[in-house]
Design an enzyme around this catalytic site. Structure first.
Site, short mmCIF file in Angstrom:
data_model
loop_
_atom_site.label_atom_id
_atom_site.label_comp_id
_atom_site.label_asym_id
_atom_site.label_seq_id
_atom_site.Cartn_x
_atom_site.Cartn_y
_atom_site.Cartn_z
CG ASN A 12 37.57 38.36 62.56
OD1 ASN A 12 38.06 37.73 63.49
ND2 ASN A 12 38.26 39.28 61.88
CE LYS A 14 37.81 42.59 63.76
NZ LYS A 14 38.11 43.92 63.27
CG HIS A 99 41.45 40.80 59.22
ND1 HIS A 99 41.79 42.01 59.75
CD2 HIS A 99 40.09 40.74 59.24
CE1 HIS A 99 40.68 42.66 60.10
NE2 HIS A 99 39.63 41.90 59.80
CD GLU A 101 41.64 44.09 62.84
OE1 GLU A 101 41.58 42.98 63.41
OE2 GLU A 101 40.66 44.87 62.78
CD GLU A 169 37.02 42.25 56.29
OE1 GLU A 169 35.96 42.14 56.91
OE2 GLU A 169 38.13 42.08 56.81
N GLY A 175 35.43 48.52 61.63
CA GLY A 175 35.28 48.98 63.00
C GLY A 175 35.03 50.46 63.14
CB SER A 214 31.02 49.40 59.48
OG SER A 214 32.17 49.87 60.17
#
Ligand code: PEP
Length: 261
Positions: A12, A14, A99, A101, A169, A175, A214
């Site tokens: 991904n 992003k 996702h 985010e 996730e 991240g 990660s």
């Protein structure tokens, strides 16, 4: 004995990547063609601006290209948005949905994710539905109930199992360089496998369950070996073709270890 689905290693990107970065996709394509991902399917989800160019690079190879979101409507007055049919038209075969985010920044609900997964399947895309708990949820012992509710609300009714992937996730692992213990990954994936089996009556074993958060070359082998983990969704480390393929390479070693010459 039930057959394990083909693993999926998905990147991904992003909101990263310009035309100048397409060389990374060429490098991944070349590595896939050279067989460096073993038995795994390899997917890159670049920003929408690069999908058509990336699909051209991947054309005729096993490398797949995907989008990072889509709306449920196929067209209409939705300024700035993109439909599943448009992603397909640009050469995508996958789309990431829900996702964390997007759930956090755009208020994407489980119902919206489900509607988008339905439209993705109608357009011929495979949806990767993301689920995962916050750190506060985990600390409060709510990780399983949160993920259970997300699965219940996001998975379409009677889905096409070949066009559905679930990615666990944990939000606090994305991240950050932090990962759950292997025991926690395995426990969540065991739970998700049972929930998916309960919610999807026919052939639910074909739905792949990815881990994301990660994943790096140094921890990939251990994470991918956890029970019921059928691959990885990778953010930061997917931007570099060498790092990304070092993760996918787990499945080459895996194949070599299991299949006698
Ligand atoms: C992600 O955002 O889907 C992700 C897993 O990111 P990272 O690998 O950078 O943690």
């Amino acid at each position: 004995m039930s057959r394990r689905p083909q693993p999926l290693v998905a990147g991904n990107w992003k909101m990263n990547g310009l035309i100048a970065d397409l060389g990374e996709i060429e490098a991944v394509r070349d590595a896939v063609v050279a067989g460096r991902a073993g038995r795994a399917e390899v997917l890159i989800c670049p920003p929408a601006t690069l999908i058509a160019a990336a699909a051209k690079i991947a054309q005729g190879t096993a490398l797949k290209i995907g989008g990072q979101t889509c709306r449920s409507e196929s067209c209409g007055a939705h300024t700035g948005d993109i439909s599943a049919a448009m992603l397909r038209d640009a050469g995508a075969s996958y789309v990431i949905l829900g996702h964390s985010e997007r759930r956090a920044s755009y208020g994407e609900t489980n119902a919206a994710v489900r509607a988008r997964a339905v439209s993705a399947a109608q357009a011929g895309l495979t949806a990767i539905i993301c689920v995962g708990e916050t750190k506060a949820d985990r600390d409060a012992g709510r990780a399983f109930s949160v993920v259970g509710r997300q699965l219940l609300g996001s998975i379409p009714v009677n889905p096409d199992v070949e066009r559905l992937v679930i990615a666990y996730e944990p939000i606090w692992a994305i991240g950050t360089g932090l990962t759950p213990t292997i025991q926690d990954v395995a426990a969540m994936h065991r739970f998700m496998r049972a929930e998916v089996d309960r919610l999807v009556h026919s052939d639910a074993g074909a739905i792949r369950l990815l881990y994301g958060g990660s994943v790096r070359p140094r921890n990939a082998a251990e994470l991918m070996a956890a029970e019921h983990v059928d691959g990885a969704l990778i953010g930061g480390a997917s931007l570099d073709a060498d790092d990304f393929m070092a993760i996918a390479n787990v499945y080459l070693r895996d194949a070599e270890a299991k299949v006698p010459a």
